[in-house]
Design a protein around this motif. Structure first.
Motif, PDB file in Angstrom:
ATOM      1  N   GLY A 105       0.807  -1.220   0.000  1.00 26.71           N
ATOM      2  CA  GLY A 105       0.000   0.000   0.000  1.00 26.71           C
ATOM      3  C   GLY A 105       0.837   1.265   0.000  1.00 26.71           C
ATOM      4  O   GLY A 105       2.069   1.237  -0.052  1.00 26.71           O
ATOM      5  N   ASP A 106       0.162   2.399   0.063  1.00 22.54           N
ATOM      6  CA  ASP A 106       0.818   3.698   0.075  1.00 22.54           C
ATOM      7  C   ASP A 106       0.286   4.503   1.258  1.00 22.54           C
ATOM      8  O   ASP A 106      -0.815   5.064   1.194  1.00 22.54           O
ATOM      9  N   PRO A 107       1.034   4.560   2.372  1.00 24.36           N
ATOM     10  CA  PRO A 107       2.363   3.968   2.548  1.00 24.36           C
ATOM     11  C   PRO A 107       2.254   2.503   2.984  1.00 24.36           C
ATOM     12  O   PRO A 107       1.232   2.113   3.566  1.00 24.36           O
ATOM     13  N   PRO A 108       3.291   1.716   2.732  1.00 30.05           N
ATOM     14  CA  PRO A 108       3.261   0.322   3.168  1.00 30.05           C
ATOM     15  C   PRO A 108       3.518   0.217   4.670  1.00 30.05           C
ATOM     16  O   PRO A 108       4.180   1.077   5.261  1.00 30.05           O
ATOM     17  N   THR A 109       2.990  -0.824   5.277  1.00 35.51           N
ATOM     18  CA  THR A 109       3.300  -1.107   6.677  1.00 35.51           C
ATOM     19  C   THR A 109       4.692  -1.730   6.738  1.00 35.51           C
ATOM     20  O   THR A 109       4.961  -2.691   6.012  1.00 35.51           O
ATOM     21  N   PRO A 110       5.600  -1.204   7.556  1.00 38.89           N
ATOM     22  CA  PRO A 110       6.944  -1.798   7.654  1.00 38.89           C
ATOM     23  C   PRO A 110       6.856  -3.285   7.996  1.00 38.89           C
ATOM     24  O   PRO A 110       6.203  -3.666   8.980  1.00 38.89           O
ATOM     25  N   TYR A 111       7.502  -4.095   7.181  1.00 40.53           N
ATOM     26  CA  TYR A 111       7.411  -5.550   7.339  1.00 40.53           C
ATOM     27  C   TYR A 111       8.805  -6.158   7.260  1.00 40.53           C
ATOM     28  O   TYR A 111       9.532  -5.942   6.293  1.00 40.53           O
ATOM     29  N   GLY A 130      11.427  -9.924  -5.739  1.00 41.29           N
ATOM     30  CA  GLY A 130      10.677  -8.771  -6.243  1.00 41.29           C
ATOM     31  C   GLY A 130      10.192  -7.882  -5.110  1.00 41.29           C
ATOM     32  O   GLY A 130      10.276  -6.650  -5.196  1.00 41.29           O
ATOM     33  N   HIS A 131       9.696  -8.494  -4.040  1.00 39.33           N
ATOM     34  CA  HIS A 131       9.229  -7.716  -2.893  1.00 39.33           C
ATOM     35  C   HIS A 131      10.396  -6.993  -2.214  1.00 39.33           C
ATOM     36  O   HIS A 131      10.231  -5.866  -1.721  1.00 39.33           O
ATOM     37  N   ILE A 132      11.559  -7.639  -2.193  1.00 46.25           N
ATOM     38  CA  ILE A 132      12.735  -6.991  -1.614  1.00 46.25           C
ATOM     39  C   ILE A 132      13.108  -5.760  -2.435  1.00 46.25           C
ATOM     40  O   ILE A 132      13.330  -4.669  -1.891  1.00 46.25           O
ATOM     41  N   GLU A 133      13.156  -5.921  -3.759  1.00 48.77           N
ATOM     42  CA  GLU A 133      13.546  -4.820  -4.637  1.00 48.77           C
ATOM     43  C   GLU A 133      12.540  -3.667  -4.582  1.00 48.77           C
ATOM     44  O   GLU A 133      12.908  -2.496  -4.691  1.00 48.77           O
ATOM     45  N   GLU A 134      11.264  -3.993  -4.416  1.00 47.92           N
ATOM     46  CA  GLU A 134      10.229  -2.964  -4.361  1.00 47.92           C
ATOM     47  C   GLU A 134      10.154  -2.287  -2.990  1.00 47.92           C
ATOM     48  O   GLU A 134       9.421  -1.310  -2.812  1.00 47.92           O
ATOM     49  N   GLY A 135      10.901  -2.813  -2.032  1.00 52.90           N
ATOM     50  CA  GLY A 135      10.880  -2.230  -0.697  1.00 52.90           C
ATOM     51  C   GLY A 135       9.680  -2.641   0.136  1.00 52.90           C
ATOM     52  O   GLY A 135       9.373  -2.006   1.146  1.00 52.90           O
TER      53      GLY A 135
END
Length: 283
Positions: free
Chosen positions: A162-168, A196-201
């Motif tokens: 999401g925007d903003p994402p929850t820190p995970y 992919g999730h790592i690269e996207e943050g």
């Protein structure tokens, strides 16, 4: 307020916190009822989440319980007055209640930390991986029940995308990365999905290699959900009877200590990403 139809984990937690505040004063339910202008049954219903409670009553109870923590009172008021009907409500009569409770907890989380030993974390799974896990763990599950589970798991990703994402932040054991819940193609796609999730943050990923010394945490799997205050954090652990929600402070502190202990056995995020890249090449 009228009795509530559905007892969600969030509502139950509100009642539990109000009960803890009362018990800390040594006050009986009937005594609290007199101060509130109610009866003991109403206090019992509020504390068991059978009945809702207004913001005014939360503040009045907190005052009677000598709770001087304004941030805690405000957090409890927010829980009492929240009228969010999230996407998970679409599954109310389709999936077990625990699926909805987990999604609601994640929606309200300030951060998420997870440790997984045997499977890739649900928030990072591909549909094919999730489908294989559910089908294996519940043999004979018909498509009408299997597919909603997979769909629900995919929709949970909104919290990290999401925007903003929850820190995970998640810690994954090498075993979970190597085990093939389906075939080689699904395994490779799953590893690429994590990268992919790592690269996207979307996620900070740490890996525990199988050759790591001083790691005896086969039972360390958990999801730790940060609340608006540390007191309102929640831990989720798997048990023979299903998912267990942990919210008592001594238990939460043990989970925090376990998280710190597990992290000492991990590769750092950069080394973990490189480790997963090597596993992809091996496939």
């Amino acid at each position: 307020m009228p009795p509530k139809r559905h007892l969600t984990a969030r509502r139950v937690r509100l009642g539990t916190e109000l009960r803890r505040l009362r018990e800390a004063t040594g006050m009986k339910a009937r005594e609290a009822a007199v101060l509130l202008g109610a009866d003991a049954v109403q206090i019992s219903q509020i504390e068991s989440a059978v009945a809702g409670v207004s913001a005014g009553r939360v503040r009045k109870l907190a005052s009677h319980y000598n709770c001087g923590d304004d941030k805690l009172v405000q957090a409890l008021v927010a829980m009492a007055t929240d009228r969010t009907r999230g996407w998970w409500e679409e599954y109310r009569d389709v999936l077990p209640a625990v699926f909805l409770d987990v999604a609601e907890l994640e929606h309200h989380a300030t951060y998420l930390r997870e440790v997984v030993i045997t499977h890739v974390p649900g928030l990072l799974q591909t549909p094919d991986y999730a489908r294989a896990v559910y089908a294996y763990m519940s043999p004979g599950l018909p498509p009408s029940e299997l597919e909603p589970r997979v769909e629900h798991r995919m929709r949970r990703r909104v919290v990290i995308e999401g925007d903003p994402p929850t820190p995970y932040e998640t810690t994954i054991h090498e075993f979970a990365l190597r085990v093939r819940v389906a075939d080689r193609k699904v395994a490779q796609a799953q590893l690429q999905e994590i990268l992919g999730h790592i690269e996207e943050g979307h996620a900070t990923v740490r890996v525990i290699p199988v050759d790591q010394d001083d790691f005896a945490g086969a039972g360390a799997s958990m999801l730790y959900v940060g609340g608006p205050l540390p007191r309102l954090d929640t831990g989720l652990r798997d048990a023979p009877t299903g998912t267990v929600f942990v919210d008592a402070e001594p238990q939460l502190e043990r989970l925090r200590a376990l998280l710190r202990r597990v992290e000492r056995a991990t590769l750092d995020p950069t080394a973990s990403r490189d480790f997963i890249h090597r596993l992809v090449k091996e496939l």
